[in-house]
Design a protein around this motif. Structure first.
Motif, PDB file in Angstrom:
ATOM      1  N   GLY A  26       0.824  -1.207   0.000  1.00  0.00           N
ATOM      2  CA  GLY A  26       0.000   0.000   0.000  1.00  0.00           C
ATOM      3  C   GLY A  26       0.856   1.253   0.000  1.00  0.00           C
ATOM      4  O   GLY A  26       0.611   2.194  -0.773  1.00  0.00           O
ATOM      5  N   LEU A  27       1.885   1.249   0.843  1.00  0.00           N
ATOM      6  CA  LEU A  27       2.804   2.395   0.879  1.00  0.00           C
ATOM      7  C   LEU A  27       3.449   2.592  -0.491  1.00  0.00           C
ATOM      8  O   LEU A  27       3.567   3.730  -0.978  1.00  0.00           O
ATOM      9  CB  LEU A  27       3.876   2.148   1.945  1.00  0.00           C
ATOM     10  N   GLY A  28       3.829   1.501  -1.117  1.00  0.00           N
ATOM     11  CA  GLY A  28       4.452   1.575  -2.441  1.00  0.00           C
ATOM     12  C   GLY A  28       3.513   2.195  -3.462  1.00  0.00           C
ATOM     13  O   GLY A  28       3.900   3.089  -4.222  1.00  0.00           O
ATOM     14  N   LEU A  29       2.265   1.733  -3.473  1.00  0.00           N
ATOM     15  CA  LEU A  29       1.297   2.261  -4.438  1.00  0.00           C
ATOM     16  C   LEU A  29       1.029   3.738  -4.159  1.00  0.00           C
ATOM     17  O   LEU A  29       0.896   4.552  -5.086  1.00  0.00           O
ATOM     18  CB  LEU A  29      -0.011   1.470  -4.366  1.00  0.00           C
ATOM     19  N   PHE A  30       0.971   4.104  -2.888  1.00  0.00           N
ATOM     20  CA  PHE A  30       0.756   5.502  -2.519  1.00  0.00           C
ATOM     21  C   PHE A  30       1.900   6.370  -3.043  1.00  0.00           C
ATOM     22  O   PHE A  30       1.682   7.406  -3.677  1.00  0.00           O
ATOM     23  CB  PHE A  30       0.642   5.622  -1.001  1.00  0.00           C
ATOM     24  N   LEU A  31       3.133   5.925  -2.808  1.00  0.00           N
ATOM     25  CA  LEU A  31       4.299   6.673  -3.296  1.00  0.00           C
ATOM     26  C   LEU A  31       4.247   6.808  -4.812  1.00  0.00           C
ATOM     27  O   LEU A  31       4.551   7.866  -5.373  1.00  0.00           O
ATOM     28  CB  LEU A  31       5.595   5.973  -2.880  1.00  0.00           C
ATOM     29  N   MET A  32       3.837   5.734  -5.485  1.00  0.00           N
ATOM     30  CA  MET A  32       3.757   5.785  -6.948  1.00  0.00           C
ATOM     31  C   MET A  32       2.713   6.774  -7.416  1.00  0.00           C
ATOM     32  O   MET A  32       2.894   7.447  -8.437  1.00  0.00           O
ATOM     33  CB  MET A  32       3.411   4.409  -7.486  1.00  0.00           C
ATOM     34  N   SER A  33       1.613   6.867  -6.671  1.00  0.00           N
ATOM     35  CA  SER A  33       0.539   7.759  -7.101  1.00  0.00           C
ATOM     36  C   SER A  33       0.975   9.220  -7.030  1.00  0.00           C
ATOM     37  O   SER A  33       0.393  10.091  -7.658  1.00  0.00           O
ATOM     38  CB  SER A  33      -0.713   7.523  -6.247  1.00  0.00           C
ATOM     39  N   ILE A  34       2.029   9.478  -6.254  1.00  0.00           N
ATOM     40  CA  ILE A  34       2.558  10.844  -6.196  1.00  0.00           C
ATOM     41  C   ILE A  34       3.354  11.157  -7.463  1.00  0.00           C
ATOM     42  O   ILE A  34       3.480  12.299  -7.875  1.00  0.00           O
ATOM     43  CB  ILE A  34       3.453  11.021  -4.938  1.00  0.00           C
ATOM     44  N   PHE A  35       3.900  10.119  -8.090  1.00  0.00           N
ATOM     45  CA  PHE A  35       4.680  10.330  -9.328  1.00  0.00           C
ATOM     46  C   PHE A  35       4.081   9.473 -10.439  1.00  0.00           C
ATOM     47  O   PHE A  35       4.703   8.548 -10.939  1.00  0.00           O
ATOM     48  CB  PHE A  35       6.145   9.919  -9.126  1.00  0.00           C
ATOM     49  N   PRO A  36       2.864   9.782 -10.848  1.00  0.00           N
ATOM     50  CA  PRO A  36       2.118   8.879 -11.720  1.00  0.00           C
ATOM     51  C   PRO A  36       2.707   8.753 -13.122  1.00  0.00           C
ATOM     52  O   PRO A  36       2.502   7.756 -13.792  1.00  0.00           O
ATOM     53  CB  PRO A  36       0.724   9.492 -11.775  1.00  0.00           C
TER      54      PRO A  36
END
Ligand SMILES: Nc1ncnc2c1ncn2[C@@H]1O[C@H](COP(=O)(O)OP(=O)(O)O)[C@@H](O)[C@H]1O
Ligand SMILES: [Mg+2]
Lengths: 282, 285
Positions: free
Chosen positions: A104-114
């Motif tokens: 979840g943390l990984g996906l969240f971080l990715m959503s910041i740099f889509p």
């Protein structure tokens, strides 16, 4: 028509993609034998998801993604061991909580740099769009894992079958457990770009499970699983040129199809053979 | 071959598990070369814990174990200690053949890569022949009978060249004929100077093959020659309420109080009223 089938071999990037997929497939296949016999499929799944935030953070900091991914995997393994030993929570719940938190943390971080293509490639797997330096990282990991298994594979196998005998022979089951954990995380990192974080567990379980149905000897099981991993890796990358689909999907789908065929038709442990034996006995 | 004959000294060990359970307290006994010793006690009395201490799998909080006069680690390095696991502890569907398992006994003699040499293959073949399993060497271990499975692990102990053999509950789930053939083999191994420590809660078979007996119940209650230790009063102390006392069926041509039959499970023990062991019954009554 026939010439068309050879087209992927004309392109440099396709040859590289097929070669690295076959190599990573073989190594993951080999390791899958230990994972299956240890009963660590869920652990492998957890590790391969838990490395995602490490990839994003490594990209942010500007270090090789493999280092970040591996560090995240080890951190997750430590978190799981700590929770298991210090709380009364059952092991499967511990694994579930830790790996979804990390993923979840990984996906969240990715959503910041889509918009970052390279990150998406690494996490969802697209071996056709892979960067040269990433191929080098994957190849290094694969060779290191192979070397470790060549050196310590027999002790690792003994630690799964009879840890007490390993102690009697002067070895350490605890060290073998750590070794398997490290190899698992390393191979998951290498497999990321071939098939993606979500599907990498398939490469780390299915070939071993398939080979287990085909033989009663560990050596042959290891050889078969490595072969299955290599061939499906190569064919999956090759096929994705024509299908324009994801390499990960085609590799893991191929492995699953092969598993089903073996499950039904395996000469001794297949469903048909078991039925035949039961009829003869009756 | 050995610098000094094998010996085992367990010196007043206390063993606690991480959860705080004190499994053994001040337990001690000694054994010399050429002995078969029965480690006798009810389930949960600490027999497996005793084995684990002798193999260095658990570290006693107090006391120590000496093998051939030295610490456990030194004995393991010299491949002196061999063990035959309890049947329930083995994954019988693991993809290994009989020969593979026996070869595991040679690991301690191999280099770090564990690649067998000619001498390892020879020892494995010799051990398989000795236990009569050479014909089944290529079988997967799950495709064997209970007695054959036991013999595979005995062959592994032989291939290892172990001088101190630890057998955890070897007769559980094994028929009487097989039990007798295993006992014959154990006696031959003893006559070559080995120490064989056999844990069992199966009272009936103990006097037929054990030279010495160690009675355990969270400590060593008594230890010594079978005729001195394996007596009614001692057994009642070791087994307490777990022991069943039978009277003989009416048809037996003996007066009612001529013998006492004690049993914990399938092989009852027969004693004279004064506590002297007379033998065992082949079947339950
Ligand atoms: N790993 C362990 N952790 C905690 N307690 C244990 C462990 N192993 C055994 N015990 C306890 O120690 C006692 C002795 O067990 P064990 O040595 O296995 O007995 P036996 O082999 O005679 O049946 C039992 O009460 C058992 O519950
Ligand atoms: Mg036990």
């Amino acid at each position: 028509m026939g010439e068309e089938l050879l087209v992927p071999f004309l392109y440099d990037y396709m040859r590289r993609a097929m070669a690295i997929s076959a190599l990573v497939g073989a190594v993951a296949g080999l390791l899958s034998c230990y994972v299956v016999l240890k009963g660590w499929s869920l652990m492998g799944d957890a590790l391969s998801h838990a490395i995602v935030p490490g990839v994003v953070l490594a990209w942010l900091v500007g270090i090789p993604f493999a280092i970040g991914a591996f560090a995240a995997g080890m951190l997750a393994a430590l978190a799981m061991a700590g929770l298991r030993d210090r709380t009364p929570i059952r092991e499967d719940a511990v694994i579930g909580v830790v790996f979804t938190s990390f993923f979840g943390l990984g996906l969240f971080l990715m959503s910041i740099f889509p918009s970052n293509i390279r990150l998406r490639t690494i996490i969802f797997g697209n071996v056709l769009g892979i960067a040269d330096e990433d191929i080098v990282q994957m190849a290094i990991i694969a060779v290191v894992v192979l070397a470790a298994l060549a050196l310590r594979g027999r002790d690792l196998m003994l630690s799964l079958f009879d840890p007490t005998q390993l102690v009697v022979a002067g070895g350490s089951p605890a060290r073998m457990r750590i070794l398997l954990l490290v190899l698992l995380a390393a191979t998951a990192v290498a497999g990321l770009q071939a098939v993606g974080a979500i599907l990498v567990i398939g490469m780390l379980v299915t070939p071993g499970a398939t080979a287990y149905l085909l033989t009663d000897r560990f050596g042959r099981m290891a050889g078969l699983a490595a072969g299955i991993g290599a061939v499906t890796g190569l064919l999956g990358a090759y096929g994705s040129y024509f299908l324009d689909g994801s390499t990960g999907g085609s590799i893991v789908a191929l492995q699953a199809a092969l598993f089903v065929v073996v499950l039904v038709f395996a000469p001794k442990h297949g469903i048909l053979a078991t039925r035949r034996a039961a009829r003869v006995a009756a | 071959m050995l610098a000094q004959p094998i010996s085992l000294a367990v010196e007043a060990i206390s063993v606690a598990y991480p959860n705080g359970h004190l499994a053994l307290k001040d337990a001690g006994f000694t054994l010399g070369a050429g002995t078969i010793c029965g480690l006798v006690g009810i389930n949960g009395s600490g027999k497996s814990t005793m084995f684990k201490s002798i193999m260095g799998l658990v570290r006693p909080a107090r006391g120590r174990v000496l093998i051939a006069g030295g610490p456990v680690e030194a004995a393991l390095k010299r491949n002196l200690v061999a063990y035959v696991p309890q049947a329930e502890e083995v994954d019988w569907s693991f993809p290994v053949s009989v020969r593979d398992v026996v070869m595991m006994g040679r690991y301690g003699h191999m280099n770090l890569l564990r690649i067998p040499r000619a001498v390892d293959r020879r020892e494995v073949t010799a051990a398989l022949e000795r236990v009569g399993m050479a014909d089944l060497a290529e079988r997967q271990i799950g495709e064997l009978s209970g007695g054959q499975r036991k013999r595979v692990f005995l062959a592994r102990a032989l291939a290892q060249g172990g001088q101190l053999l630890l057998l955890d509950e070897p007769f559980t789930g094994v028929d009487v004929t097989t039990e007798e053939s295993i006992i014959t083999l154990l006696k031959a191994l003893r006559d070559e100077g080995r120490i064989i420590l056999v844990s069992t809660h199966n009272l009936g078979s103990v006097p037929t093959f054990c030279d010495q007996v160690v009675l355990v119940n969270r400590t060593v209650l008594a230890a010594g020659p079978t005729s001195e230790v394996f007596t009614g009063p001692n057994l009642l102390r070791a087994f307490g309420g777990a022991l069943r006392q039978h009277s003989l069926p009416g048809a037996t041509p003996l007066p009612a109080d001529a013998v006492i039959v004690l049993s914990d499970d399938e092989r009852p023990l027969v004693m004279a009223p004064d506590g002297q062991v007379m033998g065992r019954l082949p079947r339950d009554i």
